[in-house]
Design a protein around this motif. Structure first.
Motif, PDB file in Angstrom:
ATOM      1  N   TYR A 275     -13.673   1.430  -4.644  1.00  0.00           N
ATOM      2  CA  TYR A 275     -12.325   1.887  -5.485  1.00  0.00           C
ATOM      3  C   TYR A 275     -11.917   1.096  -6.792  1.00  0.00           C
ATOM      4  O   TYR A 275     -12.933   0.432  -7.179  1.00  0.00           O
ATOM      5  CB  TYR A 275     -10.962   0.954  -4.241  1.00  0.00           C
TER       6      TYR A 275
ATOM      7  N   LYS B 245      -2.910   6.256  -0.782  1.00  0.00           N
ATOM      8  CA  LYS B 245      -4.743   5.721  -1.587  1.00  0.00           C
ATOM      9  C   LYS B 245      -4.300   4.454  -2.798  1.00  0.00           C
ATOM     10  O   LYS B 245      -5.211   3.985  -3.027  1.00  0.00           O
ATOM     11  CB  LYS B 245      -5.182   6.253  -1.713  1.00  0.00           C
TER      12      LYS B 245
ATOM     13  N   LYS C 211       0.446  -1.583  -0.205  1.00  0.00           N
ATOM     14  CA  LYS C 211       0.192  -0.192   0.156  1.00  0.00           C
ATOM     15  C   LYS C 211       1.237   1.259  -0.184  1.00  0.00           C
ATOM     16  O   LYS C 211       2.334   0.774   0.622  1.00  0.00           O
ATOM     17  CB  LYS C 211      -0.814   0.021   1.516  1.00  0.00           C
TER      18      LYS C 211
ATOM     19  N   GLU D 169      -4.463  -0.747  -7.264  1.00  0.00           N
ATOM     20  CA  GLU D 169      -5.902  -0.645  -7.034  1.00  0.00           C
ATOM     21  C   GLU D 169      -5.591   1.335  -6.274  1.00  0.00           C
ATOM     22  O   GLU D 169      -4.446   1.690  -6.311  1.00  0.00           O
ATOM     23  CB  GLU D 169      -6.268  -1.372  -5.739  1.00  0.00           C
ATOM     24  N   TRP D 170      -6.642   1.963  -6.676  1.00  0.00           N
ATOM     25  CA  TRP D 170      -6.996   3.219  -5.934  1.00  0.00           C
ATOM     26  C   TRP D 170      -7.649   3.242  -5.533  1.00  0.00           C
ATOM     27  O   TRP D 170      -9.317   2.928  -5.423  1.00  0.00           O
ATOM     28  CB  TRP D 170      -7.248   4.109  -7.701  1.00  0.00           C
ATOM     29  N   HIS D 171      -7.961   3.438  -3.876  1.00  0.00           N
ATOM     30  CA  HIS D 171      -8.157   3.562  -3.122  1.00  0.00           C
ATOM     31  C   HIS D 171      -9.350   4.973  -3.476  1.00  0.00           C
ATOM     32  O   HIS D 171      -8.592   5.953  -2.033  1.00  0.00           O
ATOM     33  CB  HIS D 171      -8.452   3.154  -1.663  1.00  0.00           C
TER      34      HIS D 171
END
Length: 206
Positions: free
Chosen positions: A198, A157, A154, A190-192
């Motif tokens: 997301y 975001k 991570k 991934e883009w939260h």
């Protein structure tokens, strides 16, 4: 993973969601879960999908997970599945169907990871051309060992996902190609953008 995965852990066998085998989204089951001291998680299931087997249950399974350290959990599961005698004899040459899985997962700062080893006996099916020339493919059962590796790093975001699947059959029926196996890597991002949603990208290379 978001899209791929689950093949080498015998979760989604025979190209299905694992409903008939009871290993994935199990069909018609009685489930029981128990959590002890926030350390142990015990699960049990009995499957009652049909009346065409001699056994009272069409299958049963157990699982146990333990939080051995902060951020580290280990576990294992066993599943036994019964099919009607005609299907068992035709597809699995009369052999019983069993699934074993063992795994661990961890969460340390910005890194999440997981690893699962699985072994199944007469628990998966390959579809091969009919040697007699029929138009419909034949269902041929096989046994296999598999491993799945997962990691997620991570960055605020954003997150990068990396994984690996390796599923190697053994004691193959002569109708199945001796080089038959499943092996691929998984790459994703991934883009939260909010707590409620997301966006992701995921690719399979193999």
């Amino acid at each position: 993973f978001n899209v791929f995965g689950g093949q080498s852990t015998t979760t989604y066998v025979a190209g299905t969601d694992g409903g008939q085998s009871g290993t994935g989204r199990a069909d018609q089951t009685i489930l029981y879960h128990l959590k002890l001291s926030k350390i142990f998680d015990f699960g049990a299931q009995g499957q009652l999908r049909s009346a065409d087997t001699p056994q009272a249950f069409n299958g049963f399974g157990f699982s146990l997970q333990a939080a051995v350290l902060p951020g580290l959990k280990i576990g294992g599961a066993y599943n036994k599945t019964y099919f009607n005698p005609q299907f068992t004899q035709l597809v699995f040459n009369g052999g019983g169907t069993e699934y074993w899985t063992f795994g661990a997962k961890g969460d340390w700062r910005n890194l999440e990871w997981g690893a699962v080893w699985a072994r199944q006996s007469n628990g998966d099916i390959a579809f091969v051309p009919d040697p007699a020339g029929g138009s419909e493919p034949l269902a041929v059962g096989f046994s296999a060992n598999g491993i799945e590796l997962y990691s997620r790093l991570k960055f605020g975001k954003f997150a990068a996902v990396l994984g690996f699947e390796d599923y190697i059959p053994h004691d193959l029926n002569r109708l199945i190609n001796p080089d038959f196996k499943t092996r691929y890597a998984i790459l994703g991002a991934e883009w939260h953008f909010s707590k409620a949603g997301y966006a992701f990208f995921e690719a399979r290379l193999g």
